[in-house]
Design a protein around this motif. Structure first.
Motif, PDB file in Angstrom:
ATOM      1  N   ASN A 141     -11.899  49.893 -40.763  1.00  0.00           N
ATOM      2  CA  ASN A 141     -11.431  48.520 -40.949  1.00  0.00           C
ATOM      3  C   ASN A 141     -12.076  47.576 -39.941  1.00  0.00           C
ATOM      4  O   ASN A 141     -12.490  46.463 -40.275  1.00  0.00           O
ATOM      5  N   ALA A 142     -12.150  48.032 -38.692  1.00  0.00           N
ATOM      6  CA  ALA A 142     -12.755  47.187 -37.663  1.00  0.00           C
ATOM      7  C   ALA A 142     -14.235  46.970 -37.942  1.00  0.00           C
ATOM      8  O   ALA A 142     -14.753  45.860 -37.792  1.00  0.00           O
ATOM      9  N   LEU A 143     -14.915  48.024 -38.364  1.00  0.00           N
ATOM     10  CA  LEU A 143     -16.350  47.911 -38.631  1.00  0.00           C
ATOM     11  C   LEU A 143     -16.618  46.987 -39.815  1.00  0.00           C
ATOM     12  O   LEU A 143     -17.599  46.234 -39.820  1.00  0.00           O
ATOM     13  N   LEU A 144     -15.760  47.041 -40.826  1.00  0.00           N
ATOM     14  CA  LEU A 144     -15.926  46.147 -41.976  1.00  0.00           C
ATOM     15  C   LEU A 144     -15.655  44.704 -41.584  1.00  0.00           C
ATOM     16  O   LEU A 144     -16.319  43.780 -42.072  1.00  0.00           O
ATOM     17  N   ARG A 145     -14.693  44.491 -40.716  1.00  0.00           N
ATOM     18  CA  ARG A 145     -14.393  43.122 -40.266  1.00  0.00           C
ATOM     19  C   ARG A 145     -15.559  42.522 -39.488  1.00  0.00           C
ATOM     20  O   ARG A 145     -15.739  41.308 -39.457  1.00  0.00           O
ATOM     21  N   LEU A 146     -16.361  43.380 -38.880  1.00  0.00           N
ATOM     22  CA  LEU A 146     -17.526  42.901 -38.117  1.00  0.00           C
ATOM     23  C   LEU A 146     -18.681  42.480 -39.018  1.00  0.00           C
ATOM     24  O   LEU A 146     -19.683  41.958 -38.544  1.00  0.00           O
ATOM     25  N   GLY A 147     -18.547  42.736 -40.322  1.00  0.00           N
ATOM     26  CA  GLY A 147     -19.584  42.332 -41.263  1.00  0.00           C
ATOM     27  C   GLY A 147     -20.464  43.460 -41.740  1.00  0.00           C
ATOM     28  O   GLY A 147     -21.411  43.222 -42.493  1.00  0.00           O
ATOM     29  N   LEU A 148     -20.193  44.697 -41.328  1.00  0.00           N
ATOM     30  CA  LEU A 148     -20.990  45.831 -41.783  1.00  0.00           C
ATOM     31  C   LEU A 148     -20.640  46.180 -43.218  1.00  0.00           C
ATOM     32  O   LEU A 148     -19.518  45.961 -43.676  1.00  0.00           O
ATOM     33  N   GLN A 149     -21.617  46.723 -43.923  1.00  0.00           N
ATOM     34  CA  GLN A 149     -21.407  47.120 -45.306  1.00  0.00           C
ATOM     35  C   GLN A 149     -20.700  48.484 -45.358  1.00  0.00           C
ATOM     36  O   GLN A 149     -20.800  49.281 -44.407  1.00  0.00           O
ATOM     37  N   PRO A 150     -19.986  48.769 -46.447  1.00  0.00           N
ATOM     38  CA  PRO A 150     -19.282  50.067 -46.535  1.00  0.00           C
ATOM     39  C   PRO A 150     -20.210  51.258 -46.356  1.00  0.00           C
ATOM     40  O   PRO A 150     -19.850  52.239 -45.712  1.00  0.00           O
ATOM     41  N   TRP A 151     -21.415  51.200 -46.917  1.00  0.00           N
ATOM     42  CA  TRP A 151     -22.327  52.337 -46.777  1.00  0.00           C
ATOM     43  C   TRP A 151     -22.811  52.485 -45.332  1.00  0.00           C
ATOM     44  O   TRP A 151     -23.103  53.593 -44.877  1.00  0.00           O
ATOM     45  N   GLN A 152     -22.872  51.373 -44.586  1.00  0.00           N
ATOM     46  CA  GLN A 152     -23.224  51.476 -43.176  1.00  0.00           C
ATOM     47  C   GLN A 152     -22.088  52.121 -42.382  1.00  0.00           C
ATOM     48  O   GLN A 152     -22.333  52.909 -41.464  1.00  0.00           O
ATOM     49  N   VAL A 153     -20.866  51.784 -42.745  1.00  0.00           N
ATOM     50  CA  VAL A 153     -19.714  52.396 -42.091  1.00  0.00           C
ATOM     51  C   VAL A 153     -19.697  53.897 -42.341  1.00  0.00           C
ATOM     52  O   VAL A 153     -19.425  54.705 -41.442  1.00  0.00           O
ATOM     53  N   ARG A 154     -20.036  54.303 -43.581  1.00  0.00           N
ATOM     54  CA  ARG A 154     -20.093  55.735 -43.889  1.00  0.00           C
ATOM     55  C   ARG A 154     -21.155  56.426 -43.044  1.00  0.00           C
ATOM     56  O   ARG A 154     -20.961  57.551 -42.579  1.00  0.00           O
ATOM     57  N   ASN A 155     -22.298  55.772 -42.851  1.00  0.00           N
ATOM     58  CA  ASN A 155     -23.359  56.364 -42.021  1.00  0.00           C
ATOM     59  C   ASN A 155     -22.906  56.532 -40.574  1.00  0.00           C
ATOM     60  O   ASN A 155     -23.251  57.512 -39.907  1.00  0.00           O
ATOM     61  N   ILE A 156     -22.135  55.566 -40.072  1.00  0.00           N
ATOM     62  CA  ILE A 156     -21.610  55.680 -38.702  1.00  0.00           C
ATOM     63  C   ILE A 156     -20.671  56.870 -38.601  1.00  0.00           C
ATOM     64  O   ILE A 156     -20.733  57.660 -37.647  1.00  0.00           O
ATOM     65  N   TYR A 157     -19.801  57.027 -39.582  1.00  0.00           N
ATOM     66  CA  TYR A 157     -18.867  58.154 -39.569  1.00  0.00           C
ATOM     67  C   TYR A 157     -19.615  59.488 -39.647  1.00  0.00           C
ATOM     68  O   TYR A 157     -19.256  60.453 -38.962  1.00  0.00           O
TER      69      TYR A 157
ATOM     70  N   ARG B  34     -30.181  51.193 -33.990  1.00  0.00           N
ATOM     71  CA  ARG B  34     -30.861  52.098 -34.916  1.00  0.00           C
ATOM     72  C   ARG B  34     -30.087  52.325 -36.201  1.00  0.00           C
ATOM     73  O   ARG B  34     -30.529  53.092 -37.067  1.00  0.00           O
ATOM     74  N   LEU B  35     -28.947  51.678 -36.344  1.00  0.00           N
ATOM     75  CA  LEU B  35     -28.169  51.819 -37.575  1.00  0.00           C
ATOM     76  C   LEU B  35     -28.986  51.319 -38.753  1.00  0.00           C
ATOM     77  O   LEU B  35     -29.496  50.199 -38.753  1.00  0.00           O
ATOM     78  N   TYR B  36     -29.113  52.142 -39.790  1.00  0.00           N
ATOM     79  CA  TYR B  36     -29.944  51.797 -40.939  1.00  0.00           C
ATOM     80  C   TYR B  36     -29.400  50.547 -41.635  1.00  0.00           C
ATOM     81  O   TYR B  36     -28.213  50.438 -41.910  1.00  0.00           O
ATOM     82  N   GLY B  37     -30.291  49.607 -41.905  1.00  0.00           N
ATOM     83  CA  GLY B  37     -29.919  48.395 -42.616  1.00  0.00           C
ATOM     84  C   GLY B  37     -29.457  47.264 -41.730  1.00  0.00           C
ATOM     85  O   GLY B  37     -29.241  46.148 -42.211  1.00  0.00           O
ATOM     86  N   LEU B  38     -29.310  47.521 -40.433  1.00  0.00           N
ATOM     87  CA  LEU B  38     -28.867  46.471 -39.508  1.00  0.00           C
ATOM     88  C   LEU B  38     -30.055  45.582 -39.151  1.00  0.00           C
ATOM     89  O   LEU B  38     -31.080  46.062 -38.672  1.00  0.00           O
ATOM     90  N   THR B  39     -29.939  44.298 -39.373  1.00  0.00           N
ATOM     91  CA  THR B  39     -31.038  43.367 -39.098  1.00  0.00           C
ATOM     92  C   THR B  39     -31.010  42.921 -37.638  1.00  0.00           C
ATOM     93  O   THR B  39     -30.016  43.107 -36.924  1.00  0.00           O
ATOM     94  N   ARG B  40     -32.113  42.308 -37.205  1.00  0.00           N
ATOM     95  CA  ARG B  40     -32.178  41.794 -35.833  1.00  0.00           C
ATOM     96  C   ARG B  40     -31.111  40.736 -35.590  1.00  0.00           C
ATOM     97  O   ARG B  40     -30.479  40.691 -34.527  1.00  0.00           O
ATOM     98  N   LYS B  41     -30.938  39.883 -36.574  1.00  0.00           N
ATOM     99  CA  LYS B  41     -29.949  38.818 -36.420  1.00  0.00           C
ATOM    100  C   LYS B  41     -28.550  39.402 -36.251  1.00  0.00           C
ATOM    101  O   LYS B  41     -27.783  38.972 -35.377  1.00  0.00           O
ATOM    102  N   GLN B  42     -28.219  40.396 -37.077  1.00  0.00           N
ATOM    103  CA  GLN B  42     -26.895  41.006 -36.977  1.00  0.00           C
ATOM    104  C   GLN B  42     -26.703  41.685 -35.620  1.00  0.00           C
ATOM    105  O   GLN B  42     -25.647  41.573 -35.004  1.00  0.00           O
ATOM    106  N   TYR B  43     -27.736  42.394 -35.168  1.00  0.00           N
ATOM    107  CA  TYR B  43     -27.599  43.095 -33.884  1.00  0.00           C
ATOM    108  C   TYR B  43     -27.425  42.115 -32.732  1.00  0.00           C
ATOM    109  O   TYR B  43     -26.612  42.328 -31.843  1.00  0.00           O
TER     110      TYR B  43
END
Length: 298
Positions: free
Chosen positions: A89-105, A122-131
């Motif tokens: 829930n916290a990761l989704l609130r930060l703007g991450l996509q569900p598939w990115q949250v699954r990769n973190i898990y 190094r999280l896949y799909g994370l852009t420079r702006k987001q980081y």
């Protein structure tokens, strides 16, 4: 002759006639039944299929549209978080996509640990702006730091950790090529740790340098650095009458065929007394004799 005699059939003829009449009736009934069913049902089936396809496409379109609207309307919040412990829930609130949250898990389940904020980049799909937006909020607990850092936190850790580079030589300064260690060699302009190690290794194999120009035998060596070296008479010589084939060919100036020629010469004619004796052998040139003269003894 009576009329009924014309329509008289014997028993076998009547059986055959009845069989064909029955066959004709059955065929006619099938034609009527099947033809009528195809005529009636084909348009309905086609229309029904089109309607089903329209409903399927409409349902998928509605689903994707709802998901898109839901994704667009999701409120993104930025708050401090630890990527090693944050829930979905916290990761989704930060703007991450569900598939990115699954990769973190999956990464955490496999034993992966984010030890510094840069690891999260190094999280896949994370852009420079987001980081860049998330970086100030990444707070990694010290519990996930290596255990060795417990000792680094002692007072003596405050020692100077600045990396100091050796001061380069001025144009009128020189160092001894045969006695300088790798740290001193790096003071020569154009020489870094790579060439310093190459010089030290080649010097050990040769037994020392008799001329600074021998450095050009090292691949891609910067010629401008030669003028900063002086050469002392500190060369280790080898006894060509005592070494075996393997020992002889270890020297950079003696190849396998030359080492074998020396062994054969000693076996047939006895020990060598001078390099001039090797001039008659086809494996040695005048240049080879001149170079070896600095490194051999008898």
């Amino acid at each position: 002759m009576r009329l009924k005699d014309f329509f008289y059939f014997n028993r076998s003829d009547r059986s055959i006639l009845l069989f064909f009449l029955s066959l004709g009736v059955v065929a006619f009934a099938l034609i009527l039944f099947l033809g009528g069913e195809e005529k009636d049902t084909t348009p309905w089936n086609a229309q029904d299929s089109v309607e089903v396809q329209k409903e399927t496409i409409s349902s998928h379109s509605t689903k994707y549209h709802e998901e898109y609207i839901q994704g667009e309307s999701r409120n993104i919040e930025l708050f401090p978080f630890d990527p090693n412990t944050a829930d979905s829930n916290a990761l989704l609130r930060l703007g991450l996509q569900p598939w990115q949250v699954r990769n973190i898990y999956k990464y955490r389940a496999a034993g992966g640990i984010y030890r510094r904020p840069a690891d999260f980049a190094r999280l896949y799909g994370l852009t420079r702006k987001q980081y860049r937006e998330l970086e100030p909020y990444i707070q990694i607990s010290k519990d996930y730091a290596p255990a060795s850092t417990l000792f680094a936190e002692e007072p003596h850790q405050k020692s100077d950790t600045t990396q100091h580079y050796p001061v380069k030589l001025r144009p009128n300064e020189h160092i001894d090529l045969n006695t300088s260690d790798t740290t001193q060699l790096q003071r020569v302009p154009g020489i870094g740790s790579y060439f310093a190690k190459r010089i030290a290794n080649y010097r050990e194999r040769l037994g020392g340098f008799y001329s600074a120009k021998q450095l050009l035998e090292i691949e891609d060596f910067p010629e401008s650095a030669i003028n900063f070296f002086i050469v002392s008479n500190n060369i280790q010589q080898i006894n060509v009458n005592q070494l075996n084939l393997s020992q002889l060919k270890r020297h950079p100036y003696i190849n396998y065929y030359q080492a074998k020629a020396i062994i054969d010469y000693r076996r047939l004619r006895g020990p060598l007394h001078s390099l001039n004796e090797l001039r008659l052998l086809k494996d040695f040139t005048a240049t080879d004799i001149e170079r070896l003269s600095h490194y051999v003894e008898f």
